[in-house]
Design a protein around this motif. Structure first.
Motif: not given
Length: 165
Positions: A31-35, A38-43, A74-79, A103-108
């Protein structure tokens, strides 16, 4: 010295895809937070890269909408998903702007973090390296944690999990 004949590219791609499908992999949502959103993709192609300094590698398709939003810094999160999050994996594998709906999420640590995950790694993008039809995102680890929840895995085009013997 006699050289072996080269395998046809299409045949090689098919056998390589089959071989890699036989390797169990953990499933994550990057995931990333942009504009302002939140944005994300499965990997499933991600890996520890270095312990000193702590770094992680994430492989994103060059056509990825998420990749288009990333740059050095850029900051990204690997969930890393927990075994019960198959629905989340499928949602983020698709296209569309509503992936975070319900989908429950928070900025962390500067990136969108999904709740009920198996593990979390927050990264700052250090380098983007084009490699074939994918780009390797090399990231400096900023934070990490994990739970005792079983991980979601993908093997032979099927979701599952690891169970101790």
């Amino acid at each position: 010295m006699r050289q072996e004949p080269r395998i046809d590219a299409e045949v090689l791609q098919k056998s390589f895809r089959s071989a890699m499908g036989n390797v169990a992999a953990a499933v994550s949502v990057v995931t990333t937070f942009h504009d302002g959103g939140p944005h994300g993709t499965t990997v499933s192609a991600f890996s520890s890269l270095s312990m000193d300094p702590p770094m992680l590698l994430v492989s994103l398709d060059n056509r990825s909408n998420l990749l288009a939003k990333l740059e050095v810094g850029s900051r990204i999160g690997v969930n890393v998903l927990a075994a019960h999050q198959e629905r989340v994996a499928l949602r983020f594998a698709g296209k569309g702007d509503d992936k975070f709906l319900d989908v429950p999420w928070q900025l962390e640590d500067g990136a969108p973090a999904l709740r009920e995950r198996h593990a979390w790694v927050a990264l700052t993008v250090e380098r983007l390296v084009v490699a074939g039809d994918h780009t390797l995102v090399l990231g400096d680890v900023e934070a990490a944690d994990s739970t005792d929840a079983a991980p979601l895995t993908y093997w032979q085009r099927t979701f599952g999990t690891h169970t101790p013997r």
